[in-house]
Design an enzyme around this catalytic site. Structure first.
Site, PDB file in Angstrom:
ATOM      1  N   HIS A  25      43.192  42.100  36.658  1.00 48.07           N
ATOM      2  CA  HIS A  25      44.468  42.388  35.963  1.00 48.07           C
ATOM      3  C   HIS A  25      45.171  43.398  36.637  1.00 48.07           C
ATOM      4  O   HIS A  25      46.310  43.418  37.120  1.00 48.07           O
ATOM      5  CB  HIS A  25      44.211  42.859  34.599  1.00 48.07           C
ATOM      6  CG  HIS A  25      43.525  41.906  33.680  1.00 48.07           C
ATOM      7  ND1 HIS A  25      44.245  40.510  33.416  1.00 48.07           N
ATOM      8  CD2 HIS A  25      42.497  41.727  32.675  1.00 48.07           C
ATOM      9  CE1 HIS A  25      43.597  39.710  32.508  1.00 48.07           C
ATOM     10  NE2 HIS A  25      42.721  40.460  32.217  1.00 48.07           N
TER      11      HIS A  25
ATOM     12  N   HIS B 152      36.497  41.487  36.203  1.00 47.02           N
ATOM     13  CA  HIS B 152      37.742  40.912  35.583  1.00 47.02           C
ATOM     14  C   HIS B 152      38.921  41.690  35.248  1.00 47.02           C
ATOM     15  O   HIS B 152      39.908  41.406  35.458  1.00 47.02           O
ATOM     16  CB  HIS B 152      37.139  40.684  33.896  1.00 47.02           C
ATOM     17  CG  HIS B 152      37.910  40.258  32.926  1.00 47.02           C
ATOM     18  ND1 HIS B 152      37.867  38.798  32.575  1.00 47.02           N
ATOM     19  CD2 HIS B 152      38.799  40.794  32.162  1.00 47.02           C
ATOM     20  CE1 HIS B 152      39.168  38.623  31.783  1.00 47.02           C
ATOM     21  NE2 HIS B 152      39.663  39.825  31.416  1.00 47.02           N
ATOM     22  N   GLU B 153      38.717  43.317  35.019  1.00 52.43           N
ATOM     23  CA  GLU B 153      39.598  44.057  34.993  1.00 52.43           C
ATOM     24  C   GLU B 153      40.449  44.368  36.517  1.00 52.43           C
ATOM     25  O   GLU B 153      41.468  44.530  36.390  1.00 52.43           O
ATOM     26  CB  GLU B 153      39.151  45.364  34.429  1.00 52.43           C
ATOM     27  CG  GLU B 153      38.709  45.340  32.917  1.00 52.43           C
ATOM     28  CD  GLU B 153      39.498  44.595  32.072  1.00 52.43           C
ATOM     29  OE1 GLU B 153      40.992  44.662  32.004  1.00 52.43           O
ATOM     30  OE2 GLU B 153      39.054  44.061  31.120  1.00 52.43           O
TER      31      GLU B 153
END
Length: 437
Positions: free
Chosen positions: A28, A24-25
């Site tokens: 980003h 998920h990170e």
């Protein structure tokens, strides 16, 4: 051994959760770096630092509480203007947020800040995390249904009923008054593999059942493979009231939750259950169905949480489709791993749980409230609307949106999220969901 398997299930889910948060990170991190934003930290977890290593300008590491993760981007918001001492709790919170934001803007890198990116780039950065979870869910579900398969009736016959008894009967043995089943009369034997019925090839028992049920009273040619040779048998389904079943052999239920009974063609044979691989489109379709289900849960979340609280106080059984904490997901994974079932069955359920967890991360992070990713997307889109509006009316470009003014609302949302997490944690400890009965 059961305890070892229980712990193994929990460890499997913790590792899966860690990978899900980490990716998920990454969702980003990668676009942020591609767009030139300075990223100071990439961390998995919160609290005290357990380990970290600086590579280039970014510090990568792990923190003690594996309940999430974050990346620290330079200049999430415009730098604050010089102001006097803050008065009031909310003003103090806003000023603290601005000061923390100012600290992320490194000297000499003032042009590498997030807030200066075009709106579309900011949206991509913030959606990257949730979309990574959705992509991971699609991959997991594809492996599950197209790699392992879905448990369905195969074309191999497991049993042949000697006679026909009414669907409502509880008899376990045939009597002289019961007519022989069409399958027994036709000479079908356990172990036979269905090849075709009425000239139509069949690859699953569900396909064979559909043909039989649609032809009561009609004589059908049934080709079976027995001991490596194909045999053609004649079979005549009788009209009988039967409980309808789906492809996995489970009863079809009506709106009231009762089994659907209908007069259909019936021959009296059962299939061996096995994993049937599905087309590659089935994985994305299953992910989409999960997204719809989780979105519905989010919409009714206050009611669901109230029900969790009531069940915690009264000790009543919880809704297995309701919200869970990380502890609840871990407990379910442990129970699945320790249950008395084939290893492949247990692994399939664990994969399904992990896929559903990623769908939940995707949907939950899209909620349009700060500090969630959806809140940052709304801020960026609002700035885009303001710019378009100014351009339409030939006004000067507006100043960047100062989202630190929303810190009071962000704090309220954070407190509600913490309260929700605490409620689910206590419920999962003292009145857990019993998925396996």
């Amino acid at each position: 051994m059961e305890i070892v398997l229980y712990v193994a299930g929990i460890v499997f889910m913790l590792i899966g959760l860690g990978l899900s948060i980490g990716l998920h990170e990454v969702g980003h991190l990668v676009p942020a770096k591609l767009f030139g934003v300075r990223v100071g930290q990439y961390m998995i977890g919160f609290g005290p630092r357990l380990w970290s290593k600086r590579i280039g300008e970014t510090e990568y590491g792990f923190k003690m509480l594996p309940l999430g993760g974050f990346i620290s981007m330079s200049g999430m918001y415009p730098p604050s203007k010089s102001t006097g001492p803050a008065s009031g709790v909310f003003r103090s919170l806003i000023q603290d947020a601005r000061a923390a934001n100012d600290e992320t803007i490194a000297e000499g890198a003032e042009d590498r800040v997030f807030y200066r990116l075009p709106v579309w780039k900011r949206v991509i950065v913030m959606l990257g995390g949730p979309l990574m979870n959705l992509l991971l869910a699609v991959v997991i579900f594809t492996v599950l249904v197209s790699g392992i398969g879905v448990q369905q009736g195969t074309t191999t016959i497991a049993s042949v009923n000697e006679c026909v008894v009414p669907a409502s009967s509880t008899a376990t043995e045939c009597t002289s008054a019961d007519p022989p089943s069409p399958a027994a009369e036709a000479g079908i034997q356990p172990g036979d593999v269905l090849v075709s019925i009425d000239g139509r090839p069949v690859s699953t028992f569900a396909e064979a059942t559909a043909i039989v049920q649609a032809a009561p009273g009609e004589t059908l040619d049934m080709v079976v493979r027995r001991a490596g040779e194909e045999k053609t048998l004649s079979i005549t389904p009788i009209a009988a009231e039967r409980t309808l079943t789906d492809a996995s052999g489970q009863p079809v239920l009506d709106d009231a939750g009762d089994p659907v009974v209908k007069e259909v063609g019936y021959v009296g044979m059962g299939a061996q259950m096995g994993y049937v691989q599905q087309p590659l489109t089935a994985g994305p379709q299953l992910a989409a169905e999960n997204v719809s289900r989780v979105a519905s849960l989010i919409v009714t979340l206050p009611v669901r949480l109230w029900d969790v609280g009531v069940s915690l106080v009264t000790g009543s059984e919880r809704d297995p489709n309701g919200p869970l904490s990380v502890v609840g997901v871990g407990r379910l994974a442990g129970e699945v791993a320790a249950t008395d079932a084939p290893v492949l069955n247990r692994f399939a359920i664990l994969l399904s749980l992990l896929g559903s967890l990623n769908v939940a991360l995707f949907v939950f992070n899209l909620i349009p409230l700060l500090p969630l990713d959806g809140g940052h997307v709304v801020v960026a889109l609002w700035e885009g609307v303001r710019r378009v509006w100014a351009k339409l009316f030939r006004r000067p470009p507006p100043a960047p949106v100062d989202a630190t003014k929303l810190v009071p609302l962000t704090v309220v949302v954070a407190v509600l999220l913490i309260g929700m997490g605490a409620l689910l944690l206590v419920a999962d400890l003292f009145n857990p969901v019993k998925l396996l009965g």
